[in-house]
Write a protein that holds these residues in place. Structure first.
Motif, PDB file in Angstrom:
ATOM      1  N   LEU A 108       7.531  56.587  37.309  1.00  0.00           N
ATOM      2  CA  LEU A 108       8.533  56.168  37.098  1.00  0.00           C
ATOM      3  C   LEU A 108       9.411  57.604  37.259  1.00  0.00           C
ATOM      4  N   ARG A 109       9.031  57.466  36.290  1.00  0.00           N
ATOM      5  CA  ARG A 109      10.293  58.510  35.104  1.00  0.00           C
ATOM      6  C   ARG A 109      10.396  60.551  36.072  1.00  0.00           C
ATOM      7  N   ALA A 110       8.543  60.591  37.039  1.00  0.00           N
ATOM      8  CA  ALA A 110       8.371  61.826  37.160  1.00  0.00           C
ATOM      9  C   ALA A 110       9.095  62.135  38.819  1.00  0.00           C
ATOM     10  N   VAL A 111       9.185  60.788  39.592  1.00  0.00           N
ATOM     11  CA  VAL A 111      10.522  60.713  41.387  1.00  0.00           C
ATOM     12  C   VAL A 111      11.828  60.505  40.413  1.00  0.00           C
ATOM     13  N   TYR A 112      12.035  60.334  39.661  1.00  0.00           N
ATOM     14  CA  TYR A 112      13.542  60.309  39.499  1.00  0.00           C
ATOM     15  C   TYR A 112      14.144  61.036  38.472  1.00  0.00           C
ATOM     16  N   GLU A 113      13.353  61.458  37.130  1.00  0.00           N
ATOM     17  CA  GLU A 113      14.077  62.304  36.315  1.00  0.00           C
ATOM     18  C   GLU A 113      14.666  63.306  37.261  1.00  0.00           C
ATOM     19  N   PRO A 114      13.727  64.112  38.024  1.00  0.00           N
ATOM     20  CA  PRO A 114      14.748  65.403  38.548  1.00  0.00           C
ATOM     21  C   PRO A 114      15.844  65.256  39.573  1.00  0.00           C
ATOM     22  N   LEU A 115      15.714  64.275  40.226  1.00  0.00           N
ATOM     23  CA  LEU A 115      17.013  63.939  41.082  1.00  0.00           C
ATOM     24  C   LEU A 115      18.318  63.649  40.308  1.00  0.00           C
ATOM     25  N   ALA A 116      18.306  63.181  39.307  1.00  0.00           N
ATOM     26  CA  ALA A 116      19.366  63.150  37.915  1.00  0.00           C
ATOM     27  C   ALA A 116      20.034  64.653  38.024  1.00  0.00           C
ATOM     28  N   GLN A 117      18.684  65.388  37.002  1.00  0.00           N
ATOM     29  CA  GLN A 117      18.470  65.783  36.586  1.00  0.00           C
ATOM     30  C   GLN A 117      19.706  66.849  37.821  1.00  0.00           C
ATOM     31  N   SER A 118      19.885  66.912  38.722  1.00  0.00           N
ATOM     32  CA  SER A 118      20.282  67.390  40.494  1.00  0.00           C
ATOM     33  C   SER A 118      21.079  67.278  40.090  1.00  0.00           C
TER      34      SER A 118
ATOM     35  N   THR B 142      34.524  77.485  43.069  1.00  0.00           N
ATOM     36  CA  THR B 142      35.805  77.954  43.467  1.00  0.00           C
ATOM     37  C   THR B 142      35.593  78.629  45.179  1.00  0.00           C
ATOM     38  N   ALA B 143      34.760  78.182  46.011  1.00  0.00           N
ATOM     39  CA  ALA B 143      34.192  78.482  47.092  1.00  0.00           C
ATOM     40  C   ALA B 143      35.027  77.702  48.112  1.00  0.00           C
ATOM     41  N   ASP B 144      34.971  78.516  49.514  1.00  0.00           N
ATOM     42  CA  ASP B 144      36.032  78.369  50.449  1.00  0.00           C
ATOM     43  C   ASP B 144      36.136  76.618  51.228  1.00  0.00           C
ATOM     44  N   ALA B 145      37.660  76.755  51.293  1.00  0.00           N
ATOM     45  CA  ALA B 145      37.507  75.245  52.180  1.00  0.00           C
ATOM     46  C   ALA B 145      36.293  75.343  52.597  1.00  0.00           C
ATOM     47  N   ALA B 146      35.735  75.694  53.569  1.00  0.00           N
ATOM     48  CA  ALA B 146      35.215  75.560  54.494  1.00  0.00           C
ATOM     49  C   ALA B 146      33.449  75.290  54.944  1.00  0.00           C
ATOM     50  N   THR B 147      32.783  76.000  53.583  1.00  0.00           N
ATOM     51  CA  THR B 147      31.710  76.243  52.904  1.00  0.00           C
ATOM     52  C   THR B 147      31.400  74.653  51.937  1.00  0.00           C
ATOM     53  N   VAL B 148      32.652  74.519  51.359  1.00  0.00           N
ATOM     54  CA  VAL B 148      32.500  72.915  50.333  1.00  0.00           C
ATOM     55  C   VAL B 148      33.103  71.831  51.350  1.00  0.00           C
ATOM     56  N   GLU B 149      33.099  72.252  52.506  1.00  0.00           N
ATOM     57  CA  GLU B 149      33.170  70.860  53.606  1.00  0.00           C
ATOM     58  C   GLU B 149      31.911  70.951  54.190  1.00  0.00           C
ATOM     59  N   ALA B 150      31.425  71.632  54.786  1.00  0.00           N
ATOM     60  CA  ALA B 150      29.649  71.808  54.849  1.00  0.00           C
ATOM     61  C   ALA B 150      28.768  71.396  53.546  1.00  0.00           C
ATOM     62  N   VAL B 151      29.293  71.680  52.346  1.00  0.00           N
ATOM     63  CA  VAL B 151      28.295  71.223  51.934  1.00  0.00           C
ATOM     64  C   VAL B 151      28.369  69.355  51.451  1.00  0.00           C
TER      65      VAL B 151
ATOM     66  N   ALA C 249      12.263  65.398  49.430  1.00  0.00           N
ATOM     67  CA  ALA C 249      13.572  66.031  50.166  1.00  0.00           C
ATOM     68  C   ALA C 249      15.048  66.499  49.616  1.00  0.00           C
ATOM     69  N   VAL C 250      15.385  64.691  49.623  1.00  0.00           N
ATOM     70  CA  VAL C 250      16.596  65.007  48.729  1.00  0.00           C
ATOM     71  C   VAL C 250      16.731  65.536  47.902  1.00  0.00           C
ATOM     72  N   LYS C 251      16.397  65.830  46.504  1.00  0.00           N
ATOM     73  CA  LYS C 251      16.315  66.835  45.199  1.00  0.00           C
ATOM     74  C   LYS C 251      17.208  67.908  45.658  1.00  0.00           C
ATOM     75  N   ASN C 252      15.924  68.616  46.980  1.00  0.00           N
ATOM     76  CA  ASN C 252      15.561  70.131  47.036  1.00  0.00           C
ATOM     77  C   ASN C 252      16.844  70.329  48.077  1.00  0.00           C
ATOM     78  N   ARG C 253      17.671  69.607  48.815  1.00  0.00           N
ATOM     79  CA  ARG C 253      18.513  69.913  49.258  1.00  0.00           C
ATOM     80  C   ARG C 253      20.176  69.856  48.411  1.00  0.00           C
ATOM     81  N   ILE C 254      19.819  68.690  47.456  1.00  0.00           N
ATOM     82  CA  ILE C 254      21.108  68.885  46.441  1.00  0.00           C
ATOM     83  C   ILE C 254      20.899  70.347  45.822  1.00  0.00           C
ATOM     84  N   ASP C 255      19.912  71.076  45.556  1.00  0.00           N
ATOM     85  CA  ASP C 255      19.705  72.003  44.628  1.00  0.00           C
ATOM     86  C   ASP C 255      20.391  72.784  45.769  1.00  0.00           C
TER      87      ASP C 255
END
Lengths: 198, 198
Positions: free
Chosen positions: A9-19, A31-40, B39-45
């Protein structure tokens, strides 16, 4: 040999939380611009939607593996699945002393460049409380007093430690502090209580 | 009429922080399978990488618009750009009373289903401190004492409030509490100090 259910379980979920923890830091500092921020932002919303297909209600709570191992992974101080947690790794020495070493980034800011005084109180509450906590016998905070000697800097190695001063029935009187390389920045004392089981 | 620079910056960055705040909550509560999580983690990175192309160093700090309006948007309690902040909206009444109303989710958990006692201390530090804080004349915490009457529940509307008990030179003595619909859950008193300007 297969890993334990806990390790899997840790191997699945810990990397997600770290990301997501890294994303929290970058969201504050970009300090990304408005278009970049909106897309992200739109891509993050899609990621949230996908992860939301299956959720536990409310909060993580205290979950157990089929083997009975406890997971407090949502905890705001120590939860390895909580991207808002540093997360602290709390060590218990054989003499009862409790300590953790950590560095805090942009997500914990109060005064510019410094850790919020309230974050210091939060971490000390947890570390002092850990002196009283026993498996299956949790302790809750009765009172906590924190005394601020000077500012605690972001981005510098810190150590929190605590120990028991005395026990009185269901009460544990604990003391401790946070220190950096130059010494103590915040001191604390607290009373932690084992609630009566009805 | 064009909006102010502050409004424009807020319109760009606040929705991003709100999306990441939702992602933090979902990261804690998802039960998605390993393939989905990876897959979601990779997109977040990738999202983090894109936002990282341009970052302020260290932490958000105290930034100003060209008009001189202050932004403390990285603050862990009130920062609207900090996904780890609730964030609190702190109100100042004309009689000096300070208050905030909010609900805390999974990211603030301590005991299962309850707000971490340390989070209550953190929020009370901020709200009590706000009674002493004046624009351009910040106050730092000297001491803070929190007394826990009972558990504070996640997912329920909460109100924190504080007021000045007395002033002594550079020291403000403040008191306050957190309450839910059934009354006070945590009380606090603190001493907040205006540092001497050298």
């Amino acid at each position: 040999m297969a890993g334990s259910e806990l390790d899997d379980l840790r191997a699945v979920y810990e990397p997600l939380a770290q990301s997501v923890r890294r994303l929290v830091d970058i969201t504050i500092r970009t300090t990304a611009d408005a278009a970049t921020v909106e897309a992200v932002k739109n891509r993050i919303d899609c990621a949230s939607d996908e992860l939301s297909a299956s959720l536990v209600d409310g909060s993580f709570g205290l979950q157990h593996t089929r083997d009975g191992e406890a997971m407090v992974w949502g905890n705001v101080v120590i939860g390895l699945r909580n991207p808002a947690a540093p997360p602290l790794k709390v060590h218990h020495d054989t003499d009862g002393r409790v300590w953790a070493e950590f560095t805090l980034g942009a997500a914990f800011e109060g005064p510019p460049g410094h850790v919020h005084g309230g974050v210091c109180a939060m971490l000390l509450d947890h570390v002092l409380g850990a002196t009283a906590h026993k498996p299956g016998k949790p302790a809750v905070t009765g009172t906590l007093t924190t005394r601020y000697r000077r500012g605690t800097r972001l981005g510098h190695p810190l150590r929190a430690e605590a120990w028991v001063e005395r026990l009185e029935g269901a009460k544990t009187f604990a003391v401790g502090h946070i220190a950096d390389a130059d010494g103590v920045t915040v001191e604390a004392d607290g009373v932690f209580i084992h609630p009566r089981v009805p």
